[in-house]
Write a protein that holds these residues in place. Structure first.
Motif, PDB file in Angstrom:
ATOM      1  N   ASP A  11       0.817  -1.215   0.000  1.00  0.00           N
ATOM      2  CA  ASP A  11       0.000   0.000   0.000  1.00  0.00           C
ATOM      3  C   ASP A  11       0.851   1.265   0.000  1.00  0.00           C
ATOM      4  OD1 ASP A  11      -2.322  -1.469   0.062  1.00  0.00           O
ATOM      5  OD2 ASP A  11      -2.344  -1.575   2.238  1.00  0.00           O
ATOM      6  N   CYS A  12       1.688   1.391  -0.993  1.00  0.00           N
ATOM      7  CA  CYS A  12       2.469   2.627  -1.090  1.00  0.00           C
ATOM      8  C   CYS A  12       2.494   3.074  -2.546  1.00  0.00           C
ATOM      9  CB  CYS A  12       3.877   2.442  -0.552  1.00  0.00           C
ATOM     10  SG  CYS A  12       4.906   1.311  -1.471  1.00  0.00           S
ATOM     11  N   ASP A  13       2.635   4.367  -2.720  1.00  0.00           N
ATOM     12  CA  ASP A  13       2.693   4.917  -4.065  1.00  0.00           C
ATOM     13  C   ASP A  13       4.126   5.122  -4.533  1.00  0.00           C
ATOM     14  OD1 ASP A  13      -0.081   5.091  -4.322  1.00  0.00           O
ATOM     15  OD2 ASP A  13      -0.114   6.965  -3.219  1.00  0.00           O
ATOM     16  N   MET A  14       5.049   5.183  -3.595  1.00  0.00           N
ATOM     17  CA  MET A  14       6.436   5.427  -3.970  1.00  0.00           C
ATOM     18  C   MET A  14       7.355   4.779  -2.942  1.00  0.00           C
ATOM     19  SD  MET A  14       8.441   9.041  -4.352  1.00  0.00           S
ATOM     20  CE  MET A  14       7.413   9.584  -5.688  1.00  0.00           C
ATOM     21  N   ALA A  15       8.438   4.221  -3.408  1.00  0.00           N
ATOM     22  CA  ALA A  15       9.460   3.677  -2.518  1.00  0.00           C
ATOM     23  C   ALA A  15      10.751   4.443  -2.795  1.00  0.00           C
ATOM     24  CB  ALA A  15       9.661   2.193  -2.767  1.00  0.00           C
ATOM     25  N   VAL A  16      11.338   4.953  -1.753  1.00  0.00           N
ATOM     26  CA  VAL A  16      12.599   5.687  -1.881  1.00  0.00           C
ATOM     27  C   VAL A  16      13.673   4.832  -1.242  1.00  0.00           C
ATOM     28  CG1 VAL A  16      13.829   7.790  -1.275  1.00  0.00           C
ATOM     29  CG2 VAL A  16      11.385   7.888  -1.749  1.00  0.00           C
ATOM     30  N   SER A  17      14.726   4.546  -1.980  1.00  0.00           N
ATOM     31  CA  SER A  17      15.788   3.719  -1.410  1.00  0.00           C
ATOM     32  C   SER A  17      17.103   4.486  -1.409  1.00  0.00           C
ATOM     33  CB  SER A  17      15.930   2.417  -2.195  1.00  0.00           C
ATOM     34  OG  SER A  17      16.307   2.698  -3.516  1.00  0.00           O
ATOM     35  N   TYR A  18      17.999   4.018  -0.589  1.00  0.00           N
ATOM     36  CA  TYR A  18      19.277   4.667  -0.395  1.00  0.00           C
ATOM     37  C   TYR A  18      20.301   3.576  -0.210  1.00  0.00           C
ATOM     38  CZ  TYR A  18      21.885   8.835   1.122  1.00  0.00           C
ATOM     39  OH  TYR A  18      22.750   9.888   1.212  1.00  0.00           O
ATOM     40  N   THR A  19      21.426   3.613  -0.916  1.00  0.00           N
ATOM     41  CA  THR A  19      22.389   2.514  -0.831  1.00  0.00           C
ATOM     42  C   THR A  19      23.192   2.513   0.456  1.00  0.00           C
ATOM     43  OG1 THR A  19      23.731   3.881  -2.289  1.00  0.00           O
ATOM     44  CG2 THR A  19      22.778   1.914  -3.243  1.00  0.00           C
ATOM     45  N   ASP A  20      23.508   3.669   0.981  1.00  0.00           N
ATOM     46  CA  ASP A  20      24.303   3.744   2.197  1.00  0.00           C
ATOM     47  C   ASP A  20      23.408   4.210   3.345  1.00  0.00           C
ATOM     48  OD1 ASP A  20      26.241   3.961   4.120  1.00  0.00           O
ATOM     49  OD2 ASP A  20      27.116   5.806   3.327  1.00  0.00           O
ATOM     50  N   ASN A  61       7.434  15.763   5.822  1.00  0.00           N
ATOM     51  CA  ASN A  61       6.784  17.072   5.783  1.00  0.00           C
ATOM     52  C   ASN A  61       6.378  17.534   4.389  1.00  0.00           C
ATOM     53  OD1 ASN A  61       6.946  17.365   8.572  1.00  0.00           O
ATOM     54  ND2 ASN A  61       9.000  18.220   8.458  1.00  0.00           N
ATOM     55  N   LEU A  62       6.648  16.739   3.351  1.00  0.00           N
ATOM     56  CA  LEU A  62       6.196  17.094   2.013  1.00  0.00           C
ATOM     57  C   LEU A  62       4.671  17.098   1.986  1.00  0.00           C
ATOM     58  CD1 LEU A  62       8.675  15.020  -0.173  1.00  0.00           C
ATOM     59  CD2 LEU A  62       8.673  17.492   0.155  1.00  0.00           C
ATOM     60  N   LYS A  63       4.092  18.023   1.227  1.00  0.00           N
ATOM     61  CA  LYS A  63       2.636  18.205   1.227  1.00  0.00           C
ATOM     62  C   LYS A  63       1.860  16.950   0.843  1.00  0.00           C
ATOM     63  CE  LYS A  63       2.456  23.146   0.377  1.00  0.00           C
ATOM     64  NZ  LYS A  63       2.049  24.198  -0.547  1.00  0.00           N
ATOM     65  N   LYS A  64       2.307  16.233  -0.156  1.00  0.00           N
ATOM     66  CA  LYS A  64       1.535  15.101  -0.660  1.00  0.00           C
ATOM     67  C   LYS A  64       1.867  13.781   0.033  1.00  0.00           C
ATOM     68  CE  LYS A  64       0.454  17.063  -5.090  1.00  0.00           C
ATOM     69  NZ  LYS A  64       0.262  16.848  -6.489  1.00  0.00           N
TER      70      LYS A  64
END
Length: 154
Positions: A57-66, A80-83
């Motif tokens: 149930d997510c619209d976006m996945a943000v990943s980070y290698t480190d 804190n982003l509006k959407k």
């Protein structure tokens, strides 16, 4: 105006077959346009359902290698982003071994988004892990079994 009407009526009387075929073509064209619209709506909702069942149930996945580079301020900026209405955090590791078999692991905040993505429902405690069904079947594990795991050297 009456001239145009009389010409139209004469045309309709003389070529009934042509008139009927024109009406039939317009009718079929309209039905095809409506069906194409219905098909696109159905395909869109089907695609959404499939993506939700696969990725949760997510619209976006943000990943980070480190992971060590992620600061709390950065996570707060995303929150804190509006959407952005919800956020779930997890840490991914691929250097874990269970009985000599390399597996990937996540550390989670037990958020509903992470649970829906990885398909588990129970809130995991600090001393608990969830494993996938295939690994459980291979080693004949069941709920509550003790599993020893080691972190491989990087």
């Amino acid at each position: 105006m009456s001239n145009l009407r009389s010409i139209s009526l004469r045309f309709l009387k003389r070529s009934k077959l042509l008139t009927l075929s024109c009406f039939f073509s317009i009718f079929i064209g309209t039905i095809l346009i409506i069906e194409m619209f219905n098909l696109s709506q159905s395909a869109t909702s089907s695609y959404d359902r499939e993506m939700r069942s696969l990725y949760g149930d997510c619209d976006m996945a943000v990943s980070y290698t480190d992971y060590s580079g992620i600061k709390e301020d950065f996570i707060n900026e995303i929150k804190n982003l509006k959407k952005v209405s919800k956020i779930g955090t997890l840490m991914y590791s691929s250097d874990l071994s269970i009985n000599g078999t390399p597996v990937y692991a996540i550390g989670t905040d037990n958020s509903e988004m992470v649970k829906s993505r990885y398909h588990f429902t129970k809130k995991l405690g600090d001393d608990e892990i969830a494993i996938n069904e295939v690994l459980a079947k291979v080693y004949n594990y069941s709920v509550g079994d003790y599993i020893r795991f080691e972190v491989e050297d990087c």
